[in-house]
Design an enzyme around this catalytic site. Structure first.
Site, PDB file in Angstrom:
ATOM      1  CD  GLN A 166      -2.471   1.357   2.641  1.00 47.91           C
ATOM      2  OE1 GLN A 166      -1.770   1.731   3.571  1.00 47.91           O
ATOM      3  NE2 GLN A 166      -3.758   1.081   2.782  1.00 47.91           N
ATOM      4  CB  SER A 220       1.705   6.771   4.939  1.00 49.48           C
ATOM      5  OG  SER A 220       0.582   6.280   5.636  1.00 49.48           O
ATOM      6  CB  SER A 259       3.996  -3.215   5.477  1.00 47.90           C
ATOM      7  OG  SER A 259       3.890  -2.390   6.613  1.00 47.90           O
ATOM      8  CD  GLU A 285     -18.440  -5.423   8.575  1.00 54.67           C
ATOM      9  OE1 GLU A 285     -18.939  -5.928   9.581  1.00 54.67           O
ATOM     10  OE2 GLU A 285     -18.945  -4.496   7.948  1.00 54.67           O
TER      11      GLU A 285
END
Length: 734
Positions: free
Chosen positions: A473, A476, A508, A591
């Site tokens: 991802q 950030s 990560s 979810e």
């Protein structure tokens, strides 16, 4: 906010009725008249409330239908207790209902109709006195004086502990045979008493598990304290929305906002524990150690919730909260008296610790609705086929048949609703099969399915589900962490695609990933949330420079990624050029439900239990610390369970899911810190600790250090508390 409403649909209307009753009948003026009255007059003033509750069926809601009760069990009693606590309903109604519950457990059903219709009033004493009970040929005789009996000033029937021929027993005494000494004590809304039995006084030794009356009282008082905590939280939030100081509403001050947000967290985790303890008492299949574990957790955390939030309320209100005029002080008194009578949170935490060390665990199970047999048969047949495969072939089969992410629509998943997800989880546990864990792909794939083209879905979704593509991802940045929308990485349109320049950080697994999801600014002229694109970046593309970052653990999982004129083709833009924020929110909102028939104890909990003996299993400080951490962890797990049950019932989600992260992250951090402390210097060189029955081992030092990231990743604790305050409690923004 309606998270205080029961999960059981049959009790929702009852809870709403009690809310209305409390608002209309137990008004502040009546409460003040009762607290200022003499003992006799206080009883007279409260009598109409008790009668009215009896007419509503509230005093017998938990009793069996065979005695004209509501048949709702301890869950019904807890619902009543929470509602009465929330409105600070004065008088003996709750002690009477508790008395009926104990007498029913003791088989004294002939006394229940009078207690249910309010013609008889009862009270249960928990504090030890010097009563002695002796059995004789014509019945039992009781001698001595009881400890404090909550609500005893108005009671006609007393259930109190005594010392019998072979230990502790519970005796039933009638008002006409004892001397009742009212105690104008701490809680002026519900007067207590002590009872004295002269030598030879007739009594009845109840045939009941000696632990059960205390457990019923613990759940009842804890549920009442949850109601107190809810009122205190609501009152603090209401006040902070309108009270102004220094030209601003005080709820905008972060210190105030965080205090009230933590009040809500405390309330909800206590509610989850108390609800589960009531379930355990209602379920005859619950083993005695398991029942003792969860009721001890409820006694400690539940009762403490009312007291801590009442103290925080007084502080939030300031001077007005310290006055006799405001009800805050009377809520504080009731909550504190319950803790005094039941015992401190440390005492109950130590009991949780002792029970866990002896092997007690809270099972994790859900009763599924009827009609799922065909679903289970299909799932079982497919998983039996998968079990015959191994390695990549098994992962591919599970991915192709929808098991990697069952919530996705076909053909990528099974379109699984909550009951189907639970069936799948149970069958996966039965076969010991584990679909490929996509990790970051669990966030990527739903966004591509929702926003991507058919070509993108074919190219990226199925290989991801099969484990053939791995993801990282790229969200950030050095200047955009929790405030993600302020990112500055640019994506400029060029022929056939986009040229990207910028820097990402805390990525990560970037060095091992095939692709990354990248947010970049495509339009700097619009609001920061609206000018973002969502790209699928080939990490091997020219201009991508991945540099490892070494963490405090010594690992190099994190990376910083530099993007220098990186070309991303048009077919790797998901959605439109400015749809990135919507795709990112979809990513973060994915979810999944997972619940199997194991234990609510996590690997960290098992590590705690394994490490505690090294520090002294009989040390009260160790036991209290162990029990507190296990209780907090259990509350977090139960919040997740309550979210699942709401989904099963077709109800809108409550606040549980938003609060579980706040509880679980700090609990995990504190748990691994305790493990390291207990293992001591010898633990620094010890081999990894076994933390589950399947042979898993974890290095406590590594886990402690690594856990520090939990209150940062996915939104820091401070940001999460702001979100709770502003979105759930509707406190003003700073």
């Amino acid at each position: 906010m309606d998270s205080h409403l029961p999960l059981d649909g049959d009790l929702v209307d009852f809870a709403l009725l009690l809310d209305q009753f409390g608002t209309e009948q137990a008004d502040p003026d009546l409460v003040h008249r009762i607290v200022d009255a003499t003992d006799a007059l206080a009883g007279e003033l409260a009598q109409p409330l008790t009668k009215a509750l009896a007419q509503l069926g509230a005093l017998g809601v938990h009793l069996p239908e065979s005695v004209d009760g509501g048949g709702t069990g301890v869950l019904g009693l807890a619902t009543l207790a929470e509602a009465l606590g929330r409105r600070l309903v004065p008088g003996p109604a709750l002690p009477t209902a508790l008395t009926a519950a104990v007498l029913h457990a003791a088989g004294a059903d002939e006394l229940l109709p009078g207690l249910a219709d309010g013609s008889a009033l009862g009270a249960v004493g928990l504090a030890e006195g010097d009563l002695r009970a002796e059995s004789g040929p014509t019945g039992a005789t009781v001698t001595g004086t009881s400890g404090l009996v909550l609500g005893g000033a108005d009671a006609g029937l007393f259930v109190v502990p005594a010392t019998g021929d072979s230990g502790r027993v519970w005796v039933l005494l009638e008002r006409g045979s004892v001397e009742v000494q009212p105690v104008r004590g701490y809680d002026l809304t519900r007067r207590g008493a002590r009872v004295t039995a002269a030598p030879g006084t007739a009594g009845r030794i109840l045939e009941v598990d000696p632990e059960l009356p205390t457990q019923l009282a613990a759940v009842t008082l804890a549920a009442e304290s949850v109601g107190i905590a809810q009122w205190c939280t609501d009152t603090a939030a209401d006040y902070a929305r309108v009270r102004e100081q220094f030209g601003r509403r005080i709820g905008a001050f972060q210190a105030v906002k965080h205090r009230i947000s933590r009040m809500l967290v405390t309330t909800e985790q206590a509610r989850a524990i108390v609800w589960d303890a009531a379930r355990a008492l209602d379920d005859a299949r619950t083993a005695a150690p398991e029942r003792a574990l969860v009721t001890a957790a409820a006694a400690g955390l539940g009762v403490e919730s009312g007291l801590s939030t009442a103290k925080d309320l007084v502080n939030t209100l300031g001077g007005i909260g310290f006055t006799w005029e405001h009800l805050a002080g009377f809520y504080l008194r009731r909550a504190h008296l319950s803790r005094i009578v039941l015992g401190s949170a440390d005492r109950w935490a130590a009991q949780v610790g002792r029970l866990a060390l002896a092997g007690a665990r809270r099972s994790a199970s859900i009763e599924l609705p009827d009609g799922l047999e065909p679903t289970r048969a299909q799932v079982r047949a497919e998983l039996d086929e998968a079990a015959a495969l191994s390695g990549p072939a098994r992962a591919a089969y599970l991915g192709d048949h929808g098991y990697t992410m069952p919530t996705l629509p076909a053909p990528w998943g099974k379109g699984a609703d909550v009951p189907t997800q639970l069936v799948i989880a149970e069958e996966l546990a039965r076969t010991r099969l584990e679909p490929h864990d996509m990790i970051i792909g669990n966030w990527v794939v739903p966004a591509v399915v929702a926003f991507g083209t058919d070509e993108q879905k074919e190219r990226f979704v199925r290989p991801s589900l099969r484990g053939e593509i791995t993801w990282c991802q790229l969200f950030s940045e050095p200047g955009a962490g929790s405030d993600l929308a302020s990112l500055t990485t640019r994506a400029d349109k060029v022929d056939g695609g986009w040229k990207v320049n910028g820097q990402k950080v805390w990525t990560s697994g970037a060095r091992a990933a095939d692709y990354g999801i990248l947010l970049a600014r495509t339009d700097p002229t619009v609001a920061k949330h609206k000018g973002l694109g969502y790209f699928l970046l080939d990490t091997s593309a020219p201009g991508v420079d991945i540099r490892p970052l070494r963490e405090i653990t010594g690992d190099e999982l994190f990376n910083e990624v530099f993007l220098d004129d990186v070309f991303i083709p048009d077919d790797c833009l998901v959605g439109g050029p400015t749809d990135g924020w919507a795709a990112a929110l979809n990513t973060l909102a994915s979810e999944r439900v997972a619940m199997t028939g194991g234990s609510h104890f996590s690997t960290g909990d098992e590590a705690l239990v394994a490490a505690a003996p090294a520090a002294g299993a009989d040390d009260p400080l160790v036991l209290a610390r162990l029990g507190d951490l296990l209780t907090r962890s259990l509350s977090s797990s139960l919040l997740g369970l309550r979210t699942t049950l709401r989904s099963l019932a077709g109800a809108a989600p409550g606040s549980e899911a938003s609060l579980a992260k706040l509880i679980s992250t700090t609990t995990i951090q504190d748990s691994w810190e305790a493990v390291v402390d207990w293992l001591g210097p010898a633990g620094l060189a010890a081999p990894p600790l076994e933390t589950s029955g399947d042979g898993r081992h974890d290095d406590p030092i590594h886990m402690f250090l690594n856990s520090r990231a939990l209150t940062i990743a996915g939104g820091t604790t401070d940001v999460q508390l702001n979100i709770v305050g502003e979105r759930i409690l509707r406190l003003p923004r700073d």
